[in-house]
Design an enzyme around this catalytic site. Structure first.
Site, PDB file in Angstrom:
ATOM      1  N   GLU A  75      -7.057   4.763   7.349  1.00 42.04           N
ATOM      2  CA  GLU A  75      -6.849   6.190   7.118  1.00 42.04           C
ATOM      3  C   GLU A  75      -7.972   6.926   6.596  1.00 42.04           C
ATOM      4  OE1 GLU A  75      -3.039   5.476   5.207  1.00 42.04           O
ATOM      5  OE2 GLU A  75      -2.010   5.323   7.199  1.00 42.04           O
ATOM      6  N   SER A 123       2.771  -2.022  10.568  1.00 42.39           N
ATOM      7  CA  SER A 123       4.290  -1.839  10.868  1.00 42.39           C
ATOM      8  C   SER A 123       5.077  -3.043  10.823  1.00 42.39           C
ATOM      9  CB  SER A 123       4.689  -1.484  12.287  1.00 42.39           C
ATOM     10  OG  SER A 123       4.132  -0.208  12.790  1.00 42.39           O
ATOM     11  N   HIS A 137      -9.743   1.080   4.812  1.00 44.83           N
ATOM     12  CA  HIS A 137      -8.535   1.282   5.470  1.00 44.83           C
ATOM     13  C   HIS A 137      -8.961   2.354   6.438  1.00 44.83           C
ATOM     14  CE1 HIS A 137      -4.549   2.700   6.191  1.00 44.83           C
ATOM     15  NE2 HIS A 137      -4.119   1.535   5.562  1.00 44.83           N
ATOM     16  N   LYS A 140       0.105   4.325  -0.554  1.00 50.58           N
ATOM     17  CA  LYS A 140      -0.598   5.416   0.105  1.00 50.58           C
ATOM     18  C   LYS A 140      -0.402   6.571  -0.904  1.00 50.58           C
ATOM     19  CE  LYS A 140      -0.233   3.345   4.664  1.00 50.58           C
ATOM     20  NZ  LYS A 140      -0.254   3.508   6.201  1.00 50.58           N
ATOM     21  N   ASN A 172       0.792  -0.998   0.044  1.00 53.51           N
ATOM     22  CA  ASN A 172      -0.019  -0.080   0.077  1.00 53.51           C
ATOM     23  C   ASN A 172       0.898   1.200   0.016  1.00 53.51           C
ATOM     24  OD1 ASN A 172      -1.836   1.839   0.368  1.00 53.51           O
ATOM     25  ND2 ASN A 172      -2.370   1.130   2.412  1.00 53.51           N
ATOM     26  N   GLU A 226      -5.850  -5.154  10.581  1.00 54.08           N
ATOM     27  CA  GLU A 226      -4.873  -3.739  10.559  1.00 54.08           C
ATOM     28  C   GLU A 226      -5.279  -3.081  11.991  1.00 54.08           C
ATOM     29  OE1 GLU A 226      -2.622  -2.751   6.765  1.00 54.08           O
ATOM     30  OE2 GLU A 226      -4.232  -1.205   7.168  1.00 54.08           O
ATOM     31  N   GLY A 271       1.734   2.479  10.974  1.00 52.13           N
ATOM     32  CA  GLY A 271       2.926   3.358  10.901  1.00 52.13           C
ATOM     33  C   GLY A 271       3.503   3.792  12.433  1.00 52.13           C
TER      34      GLY A 271
HETATM   35  P1  PGA Z   1       2.437   0.463   7.655  1.00 50.61           P
HETATM   36  O1  PGA Z   1       0.838   0.784   7.166  1.00 50.61           O
HETATM   37  O2  PGA Z   1       3.153  -0.940   6.976  1.00 50.61           O
HETATM   38  O3  PGA Z   1       3.209   1.649   7.175  1.00 50.61           O
HETATM   39  O4  PGA Z   1       2.326   0.369   9.274  1.00 50.61           O
HETATM   40  C1  PGA Z   1       0.131  -0.538   6.764  1.00 50.61           C
HETATM   41  C2  PGA Z   1      -1.183   0.114   6.069  1.00 50.61           C
HETATM   42  O5  PGA Z   1      -1.657   1.134   6.538  1.00 50.61           O
HETATM   43  O6  PGA Z   1      -1.625  -0.825   5.244  1.00 50.61           O
END
Ligand code: PGA
Length: 237
Positions: free
Chosen positions: A96, A202, A94, A10, A8, A165, A171
């Site tokens: 976010e 992460s 997601h 982003k 991903n 998740e 993150g």
């Molecule tokens: P990350 O993000 O690996 O940076 O923690 C995972 C995600 O948001 O899909």
């Protein structure tokens, strides 16, 4: 079982040149990988990356979101547009996007529309830190599944990847402990044994392999580390 590794990206990278460079490194490594690899770049990079020559069959593209209708919806992209472009997957729900006020009812509309357009869905679910501390993890997961998969048939589940998740792990360099992930996987499987479950939050080249060893884990959703080719290539090798 074929493992799936999803990148991903982003809202990254800032140039098409960088996107193509990273994709081409992944493409070369994917040729020798037994895993299914799904790259989810920003919308505007989908077409140039799909058009990339000599892509191996196990390398797919996914969008990071879609709308559920076509018509007078300024700024939106429909699942049918994505499918007609050659996109195979779409990430929905997601955290976010949930933070941007996307509600479970809308996520459900999107899941239904995406499946109808023959896109496969990567559905993200997970509890916040506060919910975890209140011991509400399972309750939240159950709630999100009931809402997000409302009116989705057993048969359609084969086209859905469920990404657990935990919001507090995204993150943060604070990934979920393997023992905790095991409990979540058992819980999700108890709701429906057909669920294909991935972990995200992460994940990096040091910790990824322990998650892939967890019983009934079908793969990983990688954010930050998927933008670093050293990290990501190690995970798909
Ligand atoms: P990350 O993000 O690996 O940076 O923690 C995972 C995600 O948001 O899909």
């Amino acid at each position: 079982m074929k493992l799936t590794i999803i990148a991903n990206w982003k809202c990254n990278p800032s140039t098409l040149k960088e996107a193509k460079k990273l994709f081409s490194l992944i493409k070369e490594r994917a040729k020798n990988s037994s895993k299914e690899i799904i790259i989810c770049p920003p919308f505007i990079y989908l077409l140039p990356l799909i058009s990339c020559k000599n892509k191996p069959k196990n390398l797919k593209l996914g969008a990071q979101n879609c709308f559920f209708k076509e018509g007078p919806f300024t700024g939106e992209i429909s699942p049918l547009m994505l499918r007609n472009l050659g996109v195979d997957y779409v990430i929905l729900g997601h955290s976010e996007r949930r933070k941007l006020a996307e509600k479970d009812e809308m996520i459900n509309e999107k899941v239904k529309a995406a499946l109808k357009s023959k896109l496969k869905v990567i559905l993200c679910i997970g509890e916040t830190d506060e919910e975890r501390k209140l011991g509400k993890t399972f309750e939240i997961l159950k709630f999100q599944l009931e809402k997000d998969l409302f009116e989705i048939s057993e048969n359609q589940l084969k086209n859905i990847l469920l990404a657990y998740e935990p919001v507090w792990a995204i993150g943060t360099k604070n990934p979920c402990q393997v023992e905790d992930l095991k409990k979540v996987v058992i819980f999700l499987k108890s709701i429906n044994k057909k669920f294909k479950i991935l972990y995200g939050g992460s994940v990096n080249k040091e910790n990824f392999s322990q998650y892939l060893k967890v019983k009934d884990i079908s793969g990983l959703l990688v954010g930050g580390a998927s933008l670093n080719h050293n990290e990501f290539l190690a995970m798909i090798s």
